[in-house]
Motif scaffolding. Sequence first.
Motif, mmCIF file in Angstrom:
data_model
loop_
_atom_site.group_PDB
_atom_site.id
_atom_site.type_symbol
_atom_site.label_atom_id
_atom_site.label_comp_id
_atom_site.label_asym_id
_atom_site.label_seq_id
_atom_site.Cartn_x
_atom_site.Cartn_y
_atom_site.Cartn_z
ATOM 1 N N MET A 1 40.010 39.159 39.075
ATOM 2 C CA MET A 1 39.976 38.293 40.257
ATOM 3 C C MET A 1 41.109 37.266 40.158
ATOM 4 O O MET A 1 41.337 36.706 39.095
ATOM 5 C CB MET A 1 38.631 37.563 40.291
ATOM 6 N N ARG A 2 41.806 37.094 41.245
ATOM 7 C CA ARG A 2 42.864 36.072 41.267
ATOM 8 C C ARG A 2 42.545 35.045 42.340
ATOM 9 O O ARG A 2 42.259 35.407 43.468
ATOM 10 C CB ARG A 2 44.210 36.723 41.604
ATOM 11 N N TYR A 3 42.580 33.776 41.939
ATOM 12 C CA TYR A 3 42.350 32.731 42.934
ATOM 13 C C TYR A 3 43.575 32.593 43.806
ATOM 14 O O TYR A 3 44.710 32.722 43.343
ATOM 15 C CB TYR A 3 42.058 31.398 42.248
ATOM 16 N N VAL A 4 43.329 32.303 45.069
ATOM 17 C CA VAL A 4 44.414 32.087 46.025
ATOM 18 C C VAL A 4 44.270 30.653 46.524
ATOM 19 O O VAL A 4 43.175 30.239 46.908
ATOM 20 C CB VAL A 4 44.288 33.080 47.204
ATOM 21 N N PHE A 195 54.764 30.493 41.298
ATOM 22 C CA PHE A 195 54.371 29.914 40.015
ATOM 23 C C PHE A 195 52.873 29.619 39.949
ATOM 24 O O PHE A 195 52.341 28.936 40.828
ATOM 25 C CB PHE A 195 55.168 28.633 39.775
ATOM 26 N N GLY A 196 52.248 30.113 38.929
ATOM 27 C CA GLY A 196 50.835 29.806 38.687
ATOM 28 C C GLY A 196 49.895 30.638 39.529
ATOM 29 O O GLY A 196 49.219 31.530 39.040
ATOM 30 N N PHE A 197 49.845 30.354 40.817
ATOM 31 C CA PHE A 197 48.880 31.010 41.716
ATOM 32 C C PHE A 197 49.581 31.512 42.966
ATOM 33 O O PHE A 197 50.559 30.921 43.408
ATOM 34 C CB PHE A 197 47.812 30.005 42.171
ATOM 35 N N GLU A 198 49.020 32.591 43.533
ATOM 36 C CA GLU A 198 49.477 32.965 44.868
ATOM 37 C C GLU A 198 48.882 31.974 45.862
ATOM 38 O O GLU A 198 47.787 31.469 45.664
ATOM 39 C CB GLU A 198 48.961 34.350 45.233
ATOM 40 N N TYR A 234 41.078 40.621 44.682
ATOM 41 C CA TYR A 234 40.753 41.458 43.520
ATOM 42 C C TYR A 234 41.955 42.252 43.025
ATOM 43 O O TYR A 234 42.879 42.551 43.783
ATOM 44 C CB TYR A 234 39.674 42.487 43.870
ATOM 45 N N ASP A 235 41.876 42.610 41.750
ATOM 46 C CA ASP A 235 42.785 43.570 41.130
ATOM 47 C C ASP A 235 42.001 44.848 40.832
ATOM 48 O O ASP A 235 40.776 44.818 40.791
ATOM 49 C CB ASP A 235 43.238 43.066 39.749
ATOM 50 N N TYR A 236 42.735 45.900 40.508
ATOM 51 C CA TYR A 236 42.090 47.164 40.141
ATOM 52 C C TYR A 236 41.088 46.959 39.000
ATOM 53 O O TYR A 236 40.017 47.557 38.969
ATOM 54 C CB TYR A 236 43.174 48.160 39.708
ATOM 55 N N SER A 237 41.469 46.068 38.075
ATOM 56 C CA SER A 237 40.623 45.878 36.892
ATOM 57 C C SER A 237 39.269 45.256 37.240
ATOM 58 O O SER A 237 38.355 45.271 36.428
ATOM 59 C CB SER A 237 41.342 44.994 35.881
ATOM 60 N N ALA A 502 32.988 42.654 49.839
ATOM 61 C CA ALA A 502 34.307 42.391 49.241
ATOM 62 C C ALA A 502 34.757 43.594 48.406
ATOM 63 O O ALA A 502 35.886 44.085 48.560
ATOM 64 C CB ALA A 502 34.242 41.122 48.387
ATOM 65 N N LEU A 503 33.855 44.091 47.569
ATOM 66 C CA LEU A 503 34.242 45.241 46.727
ATOM 67 C C LEU A 503 34.487 46.475 47.597
ATOM 68 O O LEU A 503 35.431 47.237 47.365
ATOM 69 C CB LEU A 503 33.139 45.525 45.695
ATOM 70 N N GLY A 504 33.635 46.659 48.606
ATOM 71 C CA GLY A 504 33.785 47.813 49.493
ATOM 72 C C GLY A 504 35.129 47.806 50.202
ATOM 73 O O GLY A 504 35.809 48.835 50.281
ATOM 74 N N VAL A 505 35.518 46.650 50.690
ATOM 75 C CA VAL A 505 36.809 46.541 51.376
ATOM 76 C C VAL A 505 37.944 46.850 50.390
ATOM 77 O O VAL A 505 38.898 47.566 50.720
ATOM 78 C CB VAL A 505 36.975 45.121 51.978
ATOM 79 N N TYR A 506 37.804 46.358 49.174
ATOM 80 C CA TYR A 506 38.869 46.603 48.187
ATOM 81 C C TYR A 506 38.971 48.087 47.831
ATOM 82 O O TYR A 506 40.056 48.677 47.838
ATOM 83 C CB TYR A 506 38.626 45.752 46.924
ATOM 84 N N ILE A 507 37.819 48.700 47.556
ATOM 85 C CA ILE A 507 37.831 50.130 47.189
ATOM 86 C C ILE A 507 38.336 50.978 48.367
ATOM 87 O O ILE A 507 39.125 51.914 48.185
ATOM 88 C CB ILE A 507 36.411 50.588 46.756
ATOM 89 N N HIS A 508 37.907 50.640 49.561
ATOM 90 C CA HIS A 508 38.358 51.353 50.768
ATOM 91 C C HIS A 508 39.898 51.331 50.840
ATOM 92 O O HIS A 508 40.542 52.358 51.052
ATOM 93 C CB HIS A 508 37.738 50.622 51.970
ATOM 94 N N GLY A 509 40.484 50.156 50.599
ATOM 95 C CA GLY A 509 41.953 50.043 50.619
ATOM 96 C C GLY A 509 42.595 50.835 49.491
ATOM 97 O O GLY A 509 43.619 51.511 49.690
ATOM 98 N N CYS A 510 41.979 50.783 48.304
ATOM 99 C CA CYS A 510 42.544 51.542 47.165
ATOM 100 C C CYS A 510 42.481 53.041 47.453
ATOM 101 O O CYS A 510 43.422 53.782 47.139
ATOM 102 C CB CYS A 510 41.768 51.248 45.875
ATOM 103 N N ALA A 511 41.364 53.491 48.054
ATOM 104 C CA ALA A 511 41.250 54.916 48.384
ATOM 105 C C ALA A 511 42.287 55.271 49.452
ATOM 106 O O ALA A 511 42.859 56.366 49.439
ATOM 107 C CB ALA A 511 39.833 55.223 48.870
ATOM 108 N N GLY A 512 42.553 54.325 50.359
ATOM 109 C CA GLY A 512 43.596 54.531 51.367
ATOM 110 C C GLY A 512 44.973 54.630 50.713
ATOM 111 O O GLY A 512 45.822 55.428 51.134
ATOM 112 N N ASP A 513 45.182 53.834 49.675
ATOM 113 C CA ASP A 513 46.478 53.898 48.965
ATOM 114 C C ASP A 513 46.632 55.238 48.242
ATOM 115 O O ASP A 513 47.713 55.824 48.220
ATOM 116 C CB ASP A 513 46.594 52.726 47.975
ATOM 117 N N GLU A 514 45.535 55.701 47.651
ATOM 118 C CA GLU A 514 45.580 57.023 46.996
ATOM 119 C C GLU A 514 45.846 58.112 48.038
ATOM 120 O O GLU A 514 46.611 59.042 47.802
ATOM 121 C CB GLU A 514 44.242 57.334 46.307
#
Length: 543
Positions: A1-4, A195-198, A234-237, A502-514
């Motif tokens: 997870m990355r804080y924005v 620097f530091g954070f997005e 989120y990141d893949y990890s 949140a996880l569903g949206v992320y996985i959906h995008g990752c599956a779209g990238d694949e």
Amino acid sequence: MRYVLDAASMKNVDSYSINTLGIPSVVLMERAALSVTEAIESKVKGNIHTDIICVCGRGNNGADGLAVARQLYLKGYNVDVYIINSHASTKEFDIQLNIIKNLGIECINSPDFSKYGVIVDALFGNGLSRELAGEARIVVDTINKCSTSVRSQYTQNSDNNGNRLVVAVDIPSGISASTGVVMGSAVNADITVTFGFEKIGHILYPAASYCGKIIRKDIGFAQYPDMTRDIFTYDYSDISDMLPLRKPDGNKGTFGKALVIAGSRLYGGAAVLSSRAAARIGAGLVRTLTHISNRTAVITGNMECIVDTYDTDEECGDFVKNTETLVDKCICWADVVCIGPGLSMEESAVKLVRSVSAKKNIKKLYDADALNIIAQYKIELDGSNDDVDYEAGGNSGNASYKDDMSDKNVVVTPHIGEMSRLTGLDIAVIKNNPIDTARTYSREHNCVCVLKDARTIVSDGERVYINMSGNDGMATGGSGDVLSGIITGLMAQGLTTFEASALGVYIHGCAGDEAALSNGKYSMVAGDIIDNIKNVLIKARGE
Ligand SMILES: NC(=O)C1=CN([C@@H]2O[C@H](COP(=O)(O)OP(=O)(O)OC[C@H]3O[C@@H](n4cnc5c(N)ncnc54)[C@H](O)[C@@H]3O)[C@@H](O)[C@H]2O)[C@@H](O)CC1
Ligand SMILES: Nc1ncnc2c1ncn2[C@@H]1O[C@H](COP(=O)(O)OP(=O)(O)O)[C@@H](O)[C@H]1O
Ligand SMILES: [K+]
């Protein structure tokens, strides 16, 4: 997870590190400049004959630019510096300028940007507070003009020496770090080193397309104790930690029962896509309630699915016979109900939405036409004034979600047009304020709002997830149906509405990238996103 972060939070991080902890400002600045220098060197590949110009404001972003100029000069590059005079200088700027002068680096007045191989944009960073005007605006527009012309020649002829590189320090000048809005004009960068954070301004569109490749460097900032941590990505990890646990001794009931109410006489495919996605993400059982004309399509496309059907009168669109018992039986069977994909706005669909709305204590997701119906008939998302007894319905689902009814029950997944219908806000207003729009809607309607766009926002009224996975190949009919199935399947397995969304949206995008990798962005279709869910899950879990 990355804080924005937004601009104010970033300023607090800066100030906490410098004023509270005592890390000298110039130390942070030196590290910031080194990371920009490193990014430039990796691009010019040691060609010290590259002409470089650092274009600086007089704030600390400009001070970074001066430090970059000095570092590159000391490595032997041909470096010029151009400083605009639009505002008073900071102490750090004066320190860096003094060094530049001592070294004899030239500060020039009217640069010809077209003669430089690298343009370093250090006009404004996190401190941009108003629209660009005057000299600043002219400079930004001139940089864009000469770098864009090189880029377009480059696309036409790859032998062209179109190697002019525009590197933004921290954020392209002209972009608001807090909103991502272009303040009049903004530098179109190839690379942005931050620097530091997005910041929000790196991620949301249109800003994201001005940043080019974003390189985030840790330069030694410390997070202050009460730093805002409610906006993140989120990141893949993150996937494997977030996925619902699969109990080795689990049975299909353990992994939840998902009901998908979707697909009218004309839109049967939506029911197939949504229910297939729910199964592919791991729901134990998926049942589809759909128009009778879709029975064969659903069974063929998703043979593991239980299928219930209703018929409607072609003229008036109402049920041909009373289906209340069937609808009730299906809803009571389910742990989670997804309603809307391809549902139409016929009378039968309105009745189905009302039935779902009336059910208490069940997790529900409204998508597509269900949202249009809710907007048109002003239906409550959660029928708290209905007295249907949930326990009497014999719902026999996943224990973990039942224990956690303090979580919001409802998810809505509008795209921008549907959000406009739900809220009455203009599309342009929503586009410019997606975070506030989603957060406010979820607060006011006690739900999780998934506001879909190229950067989908998920909010429960407090937390805000900004999605960075996915690509424009997903702008194809049915992608949203797949997303509603994924989120439903994750809720069925026990994730809370916010986690699942949140996880569903992320996985959906990752599956779209694949899917884009294997099918190409032009050719990929929504079904390819489903086919790639498994690849994402296998990769993420290292299976
Ligand atoms: N030690 C530090 O404080 C560090 C600062 N850093 C850099 O410092 C930057 C932030 O510096 P500042 O807070 O000084 O802000 P900026 O350098 O972004 O600019 C702020 C100045 O520009 C003026 N300004 C804002 N909008 C304007 C407009 N449209 N037209 C004309 N003038 C305008 C403001 O009045 C202010 O004087 C970061 O983006 C980052 O690059 C990094 O070096 C990390 C360490
Ligand atoms: N350019 C894009 N980049 C990333 N994701 C996108 C892009 N365009 C669309 N998507 C995603 O595709 C899905 C489209 O959903 P939606 O508009 O409801 O489509 P449909 O109604 O055809 O199913 C959303 O999840 C959205 O975030
Ligand atoms: K900048």
